[in-house]
Scaffold this active site. Structure first.
Site, PDB file in Angstrom:
ATOM      1  N   LYS A  25      -5.077  26.982  43.360  1.00  0.00           N
ATOM      2  CA  LYS A  25      -4.041  27.557  42.485  1.00  0.00           C
ATOM      3  C   LYS A  25      -2.843  26.635  42.519  1.00  0.00           C
ATOM      4  O   LYS A  25      -2.580  25.987  43.534  1.00  0.00           O
ATOM      5  CB  LYS A  25      -3.630  28.944  43.005  1.00  0.00           C
ATOM      6  CG  LYS A  25      -2.982  29.806  41.963  1.00  0.00           C
ATOM      7  CD  LYS A  25      -4.027  30.416  41.069  1.00  0.00           C
ATOM      8  CE  LYS A  25      -3.427  31.314  40.019  1.00  0.00           C
ATOM      9  NZ  LYS A  25      -4.496  32.035  39.308  1.00  0.00           N
TER      10      LYS A  25
HETATM   11  P1  NAD Z   1       1.047  35.919  30.952  1.00  0.00           P
HETATM   12  O1  NAD Z   1       2.145  35.021  31.366  1.00  0.00           O
HETATM   13  O2  NAD Z   1       0.362  35.668  29.670  1.00  0.00           O
HETATM   14  O3  NAD Z   1       1.594  37.431  30.936  1.00  0.00           O
HETATM   15  C1  NAD Z   1       2.252  37.970  32.040  1.00  0.00           C
HETATM   16  C2  NAD Z   1       2.746  39.352  31.658  1.00  0.00           C
HETATM   17  O4  NAD Z   1       3.382  39.931  32.827  1.00  0.00           O
HETATM   18  C3  NAD Z   1       3.808  39.356  30.549  1.00  0.00           C
HETATM   19  O5  NAD Z   1       3.523  40.379  29.630  1.00  0.00           O
HETATM   20  C4  NAD Z   1       5.097  39.675  31.305  1.00  0.00           C
HETATM   21  O6  NAD Z   1       6.020  40.382  30.512  1.00  0.00           O
HETATM   22  C5  NAD Z   1       4.582  40.558  32.410  1.00  0.00           C
HETATM   23  N1  NAD Z   1       5.535  40.655  33.510  1.00  0.00           N
HETATM   24  C6  NAD Z   1       6.141  39.632  34.169  1.00  0.00           C
HETATM   25  N2  NAD Z   1       7.025  40.134  35.066  1.00  0.00           N
HETATM   26  C7  NAD Z   1       6.934  41.468  34.970  1.00  0.00           C
HETATM   27  C8  NAD Z   1       7.596  42.546  35.623  1.00  0.00           C
HETATM   28  N3  NAD Z   1       8.497  42.328  36.574  1.00  0.00           N
HETATM   29  N4  NAD Z   1       7.278  43.812  35.252  1.00  0.00           N
HETATM   30  C9  NAD Z   1       6.369  44.055  34.300  1.00  0.00           C
HETATM   31  N5  NAD Z   1       5.711  43.077  33.652  1.00  0.00           N
HETATM   32  C10 NAD Z   1       5.995  41.806  33.980  1.00  0.00           C
HETATM   33  O7  NAD Z   1       0.013  35.930  32.173  1.00  0.00           O
HETATM   34  P2  NAD Z   1      -1.553  36.279  32.127  1.00  0.00           P
HETATM   35  O8  NAD Z   1      -2.277  35.007  31.958  1.00  0.00           O
HETATM   36  O9  NAD Z   1      -1.789  37.409  31.207  1.00  0.00           O
HETATM   37  O10 NAD Z   1      -1.808  36.747  33.634  1.00  0.00           O
HETATM   38  C11 NAD Z   1      -1.606  38.090  34.066  1.00  0.00           C
HETATM   39  C12 NAD Z   1      -2.337  38.310  35.372  1.00  0.00           C
HETATM   40  O11 NAD Z   1      -3.740  38.057  35.186  1.00  0.00           O
HETATM   41  C13 NAD Z   1      -1.919  37.416  36.533  1.00  0.00           C
HETATM   42  O12 NAD Z   1      -2.115  38.108  37.739  1.00  0.00           O
HETATM   43  C14 NAD Z   1      -2.919  36.268  36.460  1.00  0.00           C
HETATM   44  O13 NAD Z   1      -3.051  35.583  37.690  1.00  0.00           O
HETATM   45  C15 NAD Z   1      -4.170  37.067  36.117  1.00  0.00           C
HETATM   46  N6  NAD Z   1      -5.260  36.287  35.525  1.00  0.00           N
HETATM   47  C16 NAD Z   1      -5.064  35.565  34.380  1.00  0.00           C
HETATM   48  C17 NAD Z   1      -6.144  34.876  33.822  1.00  0.00           C
HETATM   49  C18 NAD Z   1      -6.028  34.122  32.538  1.00  0.00           C
HETATM   50  O14 NAD Z   1      -7.056  33.684  32.021  1.00  0.00           O
HETATM   51  N7  NAD Z   1      -4.843  33.972  31.949  1.00  0.00           N
HETATM   52  C19 NAD Z   1      -7.399  34.920  34.451  1.00  0.00           C
HETATM   53  C20 NAD Z   1      -7.567  35.689  35.596  1.00  0.00           C
HETATM   54  C21 NAD Z   1      -6.486  36.368  36.114  1.00  0.00           C
END
Ligand code: NAD
Length: 441
Positions: A127
């Site tokens: 990561k």
């Molecule tokens: P992203 O940046 O696209 O979205 C993040 C979201 O979290 C946003 O809507 C933001 O407003 C919200 N957020 C941030 N701080 C916040 C808070 N204090 N309170 C409420 N909401 C808050 O990120 P993503 O890619 O959607 O990732 C989200 C999660 O999924 C993370 O844990 C990431 O590690 C995990 N993940 C992502 C992927 C991927 O393919 N993008 C794959 C596996 C896991």
């Protein structure tokens, strides 16, 4: 809060003391390794494997000087943690967030090792993170930062060594800048395969069909497998969601197609509620335009407390780590907690919810769709192929179904929670590979 006295916490404490590593029970890395060791202890694996998994192989830290648009200079801190590569090249997202910490990146890299092993992908776990608020810098600053980070990573990444992907605060455009920078440094004979250095790229530049929605799509396949076993019909359910970024918004759009009703959403701008349901597509358009769910007119603004206590069938965190802690869990009113985000539930909240009868579907199973389609992208890049979305979705479904079967079988064999079963199914595979390969020298 009471100190944790479970055998898993004790195992983690023993190893940390032996390595003279600082530990703190509220620390995410300590919590994650405790859960992993609980599974390792249940399986009865030898101490060598527990020691190897307890710390990442490499922890790289950078300080990157970058010139801003106004001519001033800023120093940005970045990390890449490579946890384990016994199964194949390190693999894991790169996060841009103003509050990232090394232990958080270590935890996420350990979870990637577990996730790839559970899904039987030929990858290890890594990561990365850059301490920056991507919303507070311009597009050209973001591009310079990304190219500087890629140059600093140098040979610590590569299509055969360590392959980044999008995560919180990063997207396909950032992956395109990373890959382009890497290709510029690559030898002429390696430029074609060099684009496989990052996944989650735009389709025009070697990305895969179905990658953008893949994490949400994988989660739907997990629900398709598990909900009928709980006598739940997906088309009759309600849910609430934290986060409306890549994972949250795709999960919502795909659940809408199944007839599931979204009642409440919270992100970094606020929380909203509508008893009649929130339209996932319209909300996605609003978020794309305004940057968050606040001020969405077809729902009412609610407090964070009201958000957590909304009565729903499924509660889906899809934002940051530890957003379901004990305080929130005490107000939650759901039947199933579906972990779309990584490590969203603290151990205290988990114990409380399990005692209350809430079923927890663990993140390394639910969100493995992202890395699985990243694997498909990497494979297509190596073979100069492009697969149709139907092919990608079908292969993703197979991987997710097999992973669910593995977890259910392990839960039955060890008589344990689904989280322990996920880790155990991953560890057992890693253990077998170490036994075949041995540990050099
Ligand atoms: P992203 O940046 O696209 O979205 C993040 C979201 O979290 C946003 O809507 C933001 O407003 C919200 N957020 C941030 N701080 C916040 C808070 N204090 N309170 C409420 N909401 C808050 O990120 P993503 O890619 O959607 O990732 C989200 C999660 O999924 C993370 O844990 C990431 O590690 C995990 N993940 C992502 C992927 C991927 O393919 N993008 C794959 C596996 C896991």
């Amino acid at each position: 809060m009471e100190p944790c006295t479970t055998p898993a916490c004790q195992s983690a404490r023993d190893i940390f003391q032996e390595l003279e590593e600082y530990y703190d029970e509220h620390n995410l890395y300590f919590q994650t390794i405790s859960s992993v060791l609980e599974a390792a202890n249940k399986l009865g694996v030898d101490r060598r494997l527990k020691l190897i998994l307890s710390q990442p192989k490499n922890e790289i830290m950078f300080h990157l000087p970058v010139q801003m648009d106004d001519g001033s200079w800023q120093l940005f801190k970045g990390y890449r943690v490579q946890h384990n590569n016994v199964l194949g090249p390190y693999k894991g997202g790169i996060r841009y967030h103003p509050e990232v910490k090394l232990d958080e990146v270590k935890s996420l890299s350990l979870l990637m090792t577990m996730k790839c092993a559970l899904a039987r992908l030929p990858f290890g776990g890594a990561k990365g993170a850059l301490k920056v608020d991507p919303r507070a810098v311009s597009r050209s600053e973001l591009q310079r930062l990304t190219r500087r980070l890629t140059a600093a990573l140098g040979n610590n990444i590569g299509p055969d060594y360590d392959i980044p992907a999008p995560d919180v605060g990063t997207n396909a455009q950032i992956m395109a800048w990373m890959a382009d920078t890497y290709i510029n440094f690559a030898e002429s004979s390696k430029k074609v395969t060099a684009r496989g250095v990052a996944t989650g790229k735009p389709i025009e530049f070697g990305g895969s069909e179905g990658r953008e929605k893949a994490t949400g799509q994988g989660l739907i396949y997990v629900l398709d497998e598990l909900l009928p076993r709980m006598q739940m019909d997906i088309s009759q359910l309600t849910y609430s969601l934290i986060g409306y970024g890549n994972v949250g918004s795709w999960t919502a759009r795909l659940l809408q197609a199944k007839g599931t009703m979204l009642k409440a959403v919270m992100d970094h701008t606020g929380a909203i509620y509508n008893a009649e349901g929130i339209d996932a597509e319209r909300l996605a358009a609003h978020v794309a335009k305004t940057g968050g769910v606040a001020n969405y007119t077809a729902a009412s603004a609610i407090s964070s407390e009201d958000f957590y206590s909304t009565q729903v069938d499924l509660f889906i965190p899809a934002a940051l780590e530890q957003m379901v802690d004990l305080k929130h869990a005490e107000h939650m009113n759901c039947k199933v907690l579906v972990e779309a985000a990584n490590a969203p539930t603290t151990p205290h909240a988990e114990r409380y919810l399990l005692e209350k009868g809430v079923i927890i579907l663990p993140a390394i199973l639910c969100n493995a769709g992202g890395v699985t389609v990243s694997y498909f992208e990497w494979k297509q890049n190596r073979q100069s192929e492009t697969w149709d979305e139907v092919v990608v979705d079908e292969r993703l479904r197979e991987v997710m179904q097999r992973s669910v079967q593995r977890v259910l079988k392990m839960a039955d064999r060890l008589q344990c929670s689904l989280r322990v079963a996920c880790f155990a199914a991953a560890i057992e595979h890693i253990d077998k590979v170490y036994k075949c390969r041995g540990v050099f020298p």
